[in-house]
Design an enzyme around this catalytic site. Structure first.
Site, PDB file in Angstrom:
ATOM      1  N   LYS A   1      29.401  45.733  38.079  1.00  0.00           N
ATOM      2  CA  LYS A   1      28.744  44.450  37.859  1.00  0.00           C
ATOM      3  C   LYS A   1      27.246  44.538  38.113  1.00  0.00           C
ATOM      4  O   LYS A   1      26.447  44.212  37.250  1.00  0.00           O
ATOM      5  CB  LYS A   1      29.366  43.387  38.767  1.00  0.00           C
ATOM      6  CG  LYS A   1      30.879  43.266  38.626  1.00  0.00           C
ATOM      7  CD  LYS A   1      31.331  43.001  37.198  1.00  0.00           C
ATOM      8  CE  LYS A   1      32.838  42.835  37.096  1.00  0.00           C
ATOM      9  NZ  LYS A   1      33.287  42.623  35.719  1.00  0.00           N
TER      10      LYS A   1
ATOM     11  N   ILE B   1      31.558  42.835  45.008  1.00  0.00           N
ATOM     12  CA  ILE B   1      31.090  43.581  43.833  1.00  0.00           C
ATOM     13  C   ILE B   1      29.910  42.924  43.121  1.00  0.00           C
ATOM     14  O   ILE B   1      29.314  43.537  42.248  1.00  0.00           O
ATOM     15  CB  ILE B   1      32.233  43.866  42.823  1.00  0.00           C
ATOM     16  CG1 ILE B   1      32.777  42.589  42.193  1.00  0.00           C
ATOM     17  CG2 ILE B   1      33.350  44.652  43.479  1.00  0.00           C
ATOM     18  CD1 ILE B   1      33.774  42.856  41.071  1.00  0.00           C
TER      19      ILE B   1
ATOM     20  N   ASP C   1      35.529  41.286  48.884  1.00  0.00           N
ATOM     21  CA  ASP C   1      35.161  41.901  47.619  1.00  0.00           C
ATOM     22  C   ASP C   1      33.714  41.496  47.351  1.00  0.00           C
ATOM     23  O   ASP C   1      33.427  40.327  47.107  1.00  0.00           O
ATOM     24  CB  ASP C   1      36.117  41.371  46.539  1.00  0.00           C
ATOM     25  CG  ASP C   1      35.851  41.964  45.178  1.00  0.00           C
ATOM     26  OD1 ASP C   1      34.669  42.186  44.852  1.00  0.00           O
ATOM     27  OD2 ASP C   1      36.819  42.193  44.434  1.00  0.00           O
TER      28      ASP C   1
ATOM     29  N   TYR D   1      39.662  35.165  40.993  1.00  0.00           N
ATOM     30  CA  TYR D   1      39.707  36.111  39.874  1.00  0.00           C
ATOM     31  C   TYR D   1      41.157  36.354  39.439  1.00  0.00           C
ATOM     32  O   TYR D   1      41.967  36.856  40.221  1.00  0.00           O
ATOM     33  CB  TYR D   1      39.059  37.406  40.358  1.00  0.00           C
ATOM     34  CG  TYR D   1      39.107  38.593  39.428  1.00  0.00           C
ATOM     35  CD1 TYR D   1      38.600  38.515  38.133  1.00  0.00           C
ATOM     36  CD2 TYR D   1      39.624  39.819  39.859  1.00  0.00           C
ATOM     37  CE1 TYR D   1      38.624  39.630  37.301  1.00  0.00           C
ATOM     38  CE2 TYR D   1      39.646  40.935  39.031  1.00  0.00           C
ATOM     39  CZ  TYR D   1      39.150  40.830  37.752  1.00  0.00           C
ATOM     40  OH  TYR D   1      39.174  41.931  36.930  1.00  0.00           O
TER      41      TYR D   1
END
Lengths: 483, 483
Positions: free
Chosen positions: B275, B237, B235, B150
């Site tokens: 998300k 998410i 992470d 990302y």
């Protein structure tokens, strides 16, 4: 408290610069473990260390009830739910910025105008101060701050950014006013130490003083900033909580009217809705900078602390209701002045003075005459008695970096009338008891003068007896009276 | 863009480490200046660079309508207005933390449990990543991140904290899986350069790959972290956006079941509601750390980016409605899988493959065969054609630090079915046109072989003609067809 696993943390995270291990948090701990409650715990500690405004929230609640369309969770507003829930532009909702800019002008009596494109969001004033620190100075560089100042600035401005705050010493002899001499002295002192000064940070109205900065001083600051190419950050989060004359003057007005020649690229305002509206939970902090590059950089940084779009949407509608806002500000001032008058006159009844204030949610209380001696240690002794025995969590001046011992910030807008009366009653009892003990001690000392042949007991000296620590025991009538 | 007054800013604020001056933002600019709209601007740029979930917001909207008590701005909820508006404890509303912990378990199929006391709020995953960076590493120290990753991690983790991200190179030959060899190679490489490695940061499910990390790899990572005393930040998410087998495995489950001997003080999870729920506007980021000291430090830092109490209150009620949440997650997966299937099968029709993904709001599209040559420059050339002529704002692999040119992340959950069909149609047209040009160019080249006596025109070489930049002109039928 040392946690397991702390050796795995960064120096900043493992260190103490967040300030929470300071002894000043003892007052909060005392409150947290035994909070006062009018009905269920009348012997508990009353929280007077929290600058919170509970006096006018009913007006906002009422507005909210009458404006269901301002919520995306009502039948009247839910058609906006998808758009708002998905909204993540760090510029913020255009209607929010517009309403905020208009409101910031309204709070300042229409004497300054604000451009919505310069309104940058942040996570409360806490986030706003940190963002400005990151924007304006490199680690090791400094901002000058007049004392006494808000203790959490050390965390907000310095902890993660690595900048320094250096005090500009102010004094009671001129009501803690910031003079050019004090400013120059601090500036020169820093430079002599090889520290690069990048700016000046003031609170106007002042936390903890409850006073405002006059026009001439603001003009002097803007001029000094321009001449020395240092920033001027004005934290104006109590701008809507000025409840008496003299009239409030914002730096925004001063640079428009009084010193139009100043370098606006150096001027930045911090605002928030936590104090004037009593909405700290909503986490609305605003950076308003006249410097385009700061606006751009701060906006990029605002990604770390944007205001919830649900909250932006609600506030955009409320703040743009100018009629309501006008009424709210008026009524809020009336309630603040009534509270302030009642509290300070209550203190006067037992001979306690406060710095003459006209703003904020607190008073700067003068207990210098109650100190055992004029030292920070004596102030803390007195403070511990007030916290643990009088059971009022007030804040000692030393925690605000005040160099003159004996001053205390006392918040009085975060409670109802009845609780405030209980607090005042406790102060009355405390002062009277203190006076009685002092009289007794003086008599005892006078008698002792007559018995000069007796051996010397240093630990029973009058000074010791007038020490606040000796004033009350947990079994004292005053403490029991409130339980 | 250089602003006036920028010379007055800190090095960080004046620098480019926020990443927004990167050429990758050209795609966003193209979208911003000419956004597609089904009714009003069918010739505009379609936003496929935004990992946003618009597919199931109607369910939340519906829940909201049926639960007016979840809002403090309705007659049913307004009695809580004062308490909530004034709530500023950085621990968060107890009911919010409890509901969040329960929900985090539910999202992971009940195969891991979460303790509400370890739930720390932050301003979105953006704020969560920055907070962890500040907590876990000093400026100059590094985290290893498998590529592609990302792009905004560079801003989130590094910009203000000063830490570094170093790539762990992953490759298409094994579907970009993170291997121990690649990890060790990156770790050793960093140490050879004298860089102190403090941790590993992964996204699971992966953004941009749309794949999940398997159990063995997670166990390998936790073991490596334990052996080398480096942190492991996961992470997660997109944990609730896994829409097909293989089943999702969270690090929370792995450290409970597979590697219970690992050092939990090194394990940290980042979560968010942006998300899985499509609520990026609400700015809900969560740090869940197994390290007590990190929980304490991160909580202190959360003052810079707390979630609005209005939003906490609403979400506490919604997340604790387990029946609704179960239904929502199920339905959301159905819609995600349908969208994913339609989009990837649409690409297959014109011979475009994607990495086989089972999670997230995007596909990792393989356009390697359309590159003029296997270079980052050729990828960017192709990307500019896709953005400016095909008018799809997709994201090139190089922006994700992918070393193999020709991959693109294409988001497809931030639009309705009809818009997605328009996007697919544009891709079809583009590919067919590209193929026709290539055939023509090859014929031309073959003919040219027959005319060897003619002078050499380098600028008309077949390679040049197959360059995507040569494929379309603003007047091409394809572009006009969509206007």
């Amino acid at each position: 408290m040392a946690y397991q696993g702390i050796d795995l943390l960064s120096t900043k995270a493992a260190g103490d610069d967040h300030g929470e291990n300071s002894s000043y948090f003892d007052g909060w701990k005392a409150y947290d473990t035994n909070p006062f409650d009018l009905r269920h715990n009348r012997g508990g500690v009353i929280q007077m260390g929290l600058a919170e405004n509970q006096l006018s929230l009913d007006l906002i609640e009422e507005w909210s009830k009458n404006h269901p369309e301002a919520s995306i969770c009502t039948p009247e507003g839910v058609s906006q739910f998808k758009r708002i829930a998905n909204f993540q532009d760090y510029h913020g909702l255009p209607e929010f910025r517009k309403a905020m800019a208009q409101f910031m002008g309204q709070v300042r009596g229409g004497k300054a105008t604000f451009d919505p494109d310069r309104v940058v969001m942040s996570g409360g004033a806490t986030g706003a101060q940190e963002t400005l620190a990151f924007c304006l100075a490199n680690p090791g560089e400094a901002f000058l701050v007049p004392t006494p100042y808000y203790p959490a600035f050390d965390r907000d401005c310095c902890w993660r950014s690595g900048i320094k705050l250096l005090p500009i010493e102010c004094h009671s002899f001129n009501d803690f006013r910031l003079t050019k001499e004090a400013l120059v002295s601090a500036y020169d002192g820093a430079r002599r130490q090889g520290i690069s000064v990048k700016g000046i940070l003031i609170t106007n109205p002042s936390n903890p003083l409850g006073t405002i900065t006059d026009r001439d001083t603001l003009a002097m600051l803007a001029t000094f900033a321009t001449e020395h190419r240092v920033h001027l950050v004005c934290d104006e989060i109590y701008a809507g909580s000025v409840f008496a004359t003299p009239e409030y003057v914002s730096i925004a007005e001063v640079i428009e009217r009084d010193v139009p020649w100043c370098n606006r690229d150096l001027i930045h305002v911090v605002y928030s809705l936590s104090k004037d509206f009593g909405l700290p939970g909503f986490r609305v902090g605003i950076i308003y900078s006249y410097n385009d590059a700061v606006v751009a950089a701060a906006r990029r940084m605002s990604s770390f602390g944007l205001v919830s779009s649900q909250t932006q949407y609600f506030l955009a509608r409320m703040l743009s209701d100018e009629e309501f806002i006008g009424r709210f500000l008026q009524e809020s001032k009336c309630r603040l002045v009534a509270r302030h008058e009642r509290f300070t006159s209550g203190l006067r009844e037992v001979g306690i003075g406060c710095l003459r204030g006209n703003a904020g949610l607190f008073s700067w209380m003068d207990l210098r005459r109650m100190l055992r001696e004029k030292t920070a240690e004596a102030e803390l002794e007195l403070w511990r008695v007030i916290v643990h025995q009088v059971k009022l969590n007030v804040s000692p001046g030393t925690s605000f970096h005040c160099r003159e011992p004996g001053w205390f910030r006392v918040c009085h807008a975060n409670m109802d009338d009845e609780t405030m009366e209980v607090a005042l009653g406790r102060i009355h009892d405390f002062v009277r008891q203190h006076q009685q003990r002092r009289v007794k001690a003086e008599r005892w000392a006078a008698n002792r003068q007559l018995r000069l042949s007796l051996p010397h007991h240093h630990h029973l000296s009058p000074a010791h007896l007038s020490s606040p620590l000796a004033l009350l025991s947990p079994q004292s009538p005053m403490v029991r009276a409130t339980s």
